[in-house]
Structures are given as structure tokens and as C-alpha cells.
Design a protein around this motif. Structure first.
Motif, PDB file in Angstrom:
ATOM      1  N   LEU A  20       0.850  -1.182   0.000  1.00  0.00           N
ATOM      2  CA  LEU A  20       0.000   0.000   0.000  1.00  0.00           C
ATOM      3  C   LEU A  20       0.890   1.238   0.000  1.00  0.00           C
ATOM      4  CD1 LEU A  20      -2.789  -1.063   2.480  1.00  0.00           C
ATOM      5  CD2 LEU A  20      -2.890  -1.025   0.014  1.00  0.00           C
ATOM      6  N   LYS A  21       0.374   2.353  -0.471  1.00  0.00           N
ATOM      7  CA  LYS A  21       1.194   3.543  -0.696  1.00  0.00           C
ATOM      8  C   LYS A  21       1.613   4.221   0.600  1.00  0.00           C
ATOM      9  CE  LYS A  21      -0.964   4.507  -5.092  1.00  0.00           C
ATOM     10  NZ  LYS A  21      -1.754   5.456  -5.860  1.00  0.00           N
ATOM     11  N   LEU A  22       2.724   3.788   1.139  1.00  0.00           N
ATOM     12  CA  LEU A  22       3.355   4.444   2.283  1.00  0.00           C
ATOM     13  C   LEU A  22       4.792   4.740   1.869  1.00  0.00           C
ATOM     14  CD1 LEU A  22       2.233   2.322   5.349  1.00  0.00           C
ATOM     15  CD2 LEU A  22       1.605   4.662   4.855  1.00  0.00           C
ATOM     16  N   ARG A  23       5.043   5.978   1.592  1.00  0.00           N
ATOM     17  CA  ARG A  23       6.393   6.336   1.151  1.00  0.00           C
ATOM     18  C   ARG A  23       6.975   7.335   2.135  1.00  0.00           C
ATOM     19  NH1 ARG A  23       3.407   6.188  -3.761  1.00  0.00           N
ATOM     20  NH2 ARG A  23       4.001   4.342  -4.943  1.00  0.00           N
ATOM     21  N   PHE A  24       7.974   6.901   2.847  1.00  0.00           N
ATOM     22  CA  PHE A  24       8.647   7.765   3.803  1.00  0.00           C
ATOM     23  C   PHE A  24      10.044   8.079   3.277  1.00  0.00           C
ATOM     24  CE2 PHE A  24       5.986   4.829   6.414  1.00  0.00           C
ATOM     25  CZ  PHE A  24       5.003   5.747   6.733  1.00  0.00           C
ATOM     26  N   ARG A  25      10.406   9.348   3.320  1.00  0.00           N
ATOM     27  CA  ARG A  25      11.743   9.726   2.853  1.00  0.00           C
ATOM     28  C   ARG A  25      12.829   9.280   3.806  1.00  0.00           C
ATOM     29  NH1 ARG A  25       9.971  15.712   1.320  1.00  0.00           N
ATOM     30  NH2 ARG A  25       8.297  15.059   2.657  1.00  0.00           N
ATOM     31  N   ASN A  26      12.474   9.257   5.096  1.00  0.00           N
ATOM     32  CA  ASN A  26      13.455   8.841   6.104  1.00  0.00           C
ATOM     33  C   ASN A  26      12.722   8.358   7.356  1.00  0.00           C
ATOM     34  OD1 ASN A  26      12.654  11.193   7.509  1.00  0.00           O
ATOM     35  ND2 ASN A  26      14.158  12.414   6.396  1.00  0.00           N
ATOM     36  N   GLU A  27      13.472   7.950   8.335  1.00  0.00           N
ATOM     37  CA  GLU A  27      12.880   7.416   9.572  1.00  0.00           C
ATOM     38  C   GLU A  27      12.146   8.486  10.378  1.00  0.00           C
ATOM     39  OE1 GLU A  27      12.490   4.225  10.660  1.00  0.00           O
ATOM     40  OE2 GLU A  27      13.208   3.783   8.642  1.00  0.00           O
ATOM     41  N   ASP A  28      12.573   9.755  10.273  1.00  0.00           N
ATOM     42  CA  ASP A  28      11.868  10.827  10.976  1.00  0.00           C
ATOM     43  C   ASP A  28      10.448  11.004  10.436  1.00  0.00           C
ATOM     44  OD1 ASP A  28      14.024  11.354  12.604  1.00  0.00           O
ATOM     45  OD2 ASP A  28      14.798  12.965  11.318  1.00  0.00           O
ATOM     46  N   GLU A  29      10.316  10.936   9.133  1.00  0.00           N
ATOM     47  CA  GLU A  29       8.993  11.050   8.517  1.00  0.00           C
ATOM     48  C   GLU A  29       8.113   9.866   8.915  1.00  0.00           C
ATOM     49  OE1 GLU A  29       7.416  11.043   4.041  1.00  0.00           O
ATOM     50  OE2 GLU A  29       8.936  12.584   4.468  1.00  0.00           O
ATOM     51  N   ARG A  30       8.687   8.708   8.980  1.00  0.00           N
ATOM     52  CA  ARG A  30       7.969   7.506   9.412  1.00  0.00           C
ATOM     53  C   ARG A  30       7.499   7.661  10.858  1.00  0.00           C
ATOM     54  NH1 ARG A  30       8.665   2.135   7.599  1.00  0.00           N
ATOM     55  NH2 ARG A  30       7.918   0.621   9.098  1.00  0.00           N
ATOM     56  N   ALA A  31       8.374   8.181  11.710  1.00  0.00           N
ATOM     57  CA  ALA A  31       8.038   8.391  13.128  1.00  0.00           C
ATOM     58  C   ALA A  31       6.926   9.427  13.273  1.00  0.00           C
ATOM     59  CB  ALA A  31       9.269   8.819  13.902  1.00  0.00           C
ATOM     60  N   ARG A  32       6.959  10.494  12.477  1.00  0.00           N
ATOM     61  CA  ARG A  32       5.894  11.505  12.525  1.00  0.00           C
ATOM     62  C   ARG A  32       4.557  10.907  12.099  1.00  0.00           C
ATOM     63  NH1 ARG A  32       9.920  14.850  10.607  1.00  0.00           N
ATOM     64  NH2 ARG A  32       9.206  14.643   8.442  1.00  0.00           N
ATOM     65  N   PHE A  33       4.579  10.067  11.084  1.00  0.00           N
ATOM     66  CA  PHE A  33       3.359   9.396  10.633  1.00  0.00           C
ATOM     67  C   PHE A  33       2.783   8.547  11.763  1.00  0.00           C
ATOM     68  CE2 PHE A  33       1.172   5.726   8.861  1.00  0.00           C
ATOM     69  CZ  PHE A  33       0.318   6.301   7.936  1.00  0.00           C
ATOM     70  N   ILE A  34       3.618   7.748  12.391  1.00  0.00           N
ATOM     71  CA  ILE A  34       3.166   6.867  13.484  1.00  0.00           C
ATOM     72  C   ILE A  34       2.639   7.692  14.645  1.00  0.00           C
ATOM     73  CG2 ILE A  34       3.977   5.215  15.215  1.00  0.00           C
ATOM     74  CD1 ILE A  34       5.802   4.064  12.963  1.00  0.00           C
ATOM     75  N   ASP A  35       3.344   8.785  15.009  1.00  0.00           N
ATOM     76  CA  ASP A  35       2.880   9.658  16.089  1.00  0.00           C
ATOM     77  C   ASP A  35       1.515  10.256  15.776  1.00  0.00           C
ATOM     78  OD1 ASP A  35       5.110   9.276  17.666  1.00  0.00           O
ATOM     79  OD2 ASP A  35       6.130  11.107  16.992  1.00  0.00           O
ATOM     80  N   GLY A  36       1.357  10.755  14.558  1.00  0.00           N
ATOM     81  CA  GLY A  36       0.095  11.380  14.170  1.00  0.00           C
ATOM     82  C   GLY A  36      -1.068  10.405  14.225  1.00  0.00           C
TER      83      GLY A  36
END
Length: 93
Positions: A20-36
């Protein structure tokens, strides 16, 4: 929801596994997504959450708040139907 961060991380892994379309540029972006997502859906019932994640995965919906809210409404309806069916069966016995 119990342990929302852990459940969101598992959801992200499941979505990525199912492409599924989950594109994170880096781990910080991934962490922000999870936090949100953890903050937004922390009050969600665990059973409804699991049903909604299954719906999102099976229907290959784009992972965003709108689609998850829609899947959660559908999951609530499914749980309501299951409870009514169970009550009917108990009343028939």
C-alpha cells in the motif's frame, strides 16, 4: 486502544508488506506518521481497529485519515451486526 504506537507500527508493516502507498523519505517522517496516527486514533476500540486495518488492507485503500475513518465506521457496523446476531442466537435458545 491499548498500546497505540505498537499497533500503528504493526499496521505500517502490514501496509508495506501488502504494497500500500506508504512512502517515507526517512525514519523521521515515518516516526511523525506513526505519532500522528497514534494520537488521532488512540481512543479507538481494539477490535474495531483490527477490523478496520483488515478492511484497509483487503480493499487496498490508500492509508490516510479519511479512508481509516471510513473503515472504522464500517468496522463499527460489523461489530454491531455480530452483537445482534449473538443476541438473537441466545434468545432463540
Amino acid at each position: 486502544m491499548e498500546r497505540p504506537y505498537e499497533q500503528i507500527r504493526q499496521m505500517v508493516k502490514l501496509f508495506e508488506y501488502n504494497r500500500l502507498k506508504l512512502r517515507f523519505r526517512n525514519e523521521d517522517e515515518r516516526a511523525r506518521f506513526i505519532d500522528g496516527w497514534a494520537e488521532h486514533f488512540c481512543e479507538t476500540d481494539d477490535a474495531e481497529w483490527n477490523i478496520a486495518v483488515t478492511i484497509m488492507t483487503a480493499r487496498r485503500r490508500e492509508p490516510n485519515f479519511y479512508n481509516m475513518e471510513k473503515a472504522l465506521r464500517e468496522a463499527q457496523g460489523i461489530r454491531r451486526e455480530r452483537r445482534l446476531d449473538k443476541e438473537r442466537r441466545e434468545n432463540n435458545q
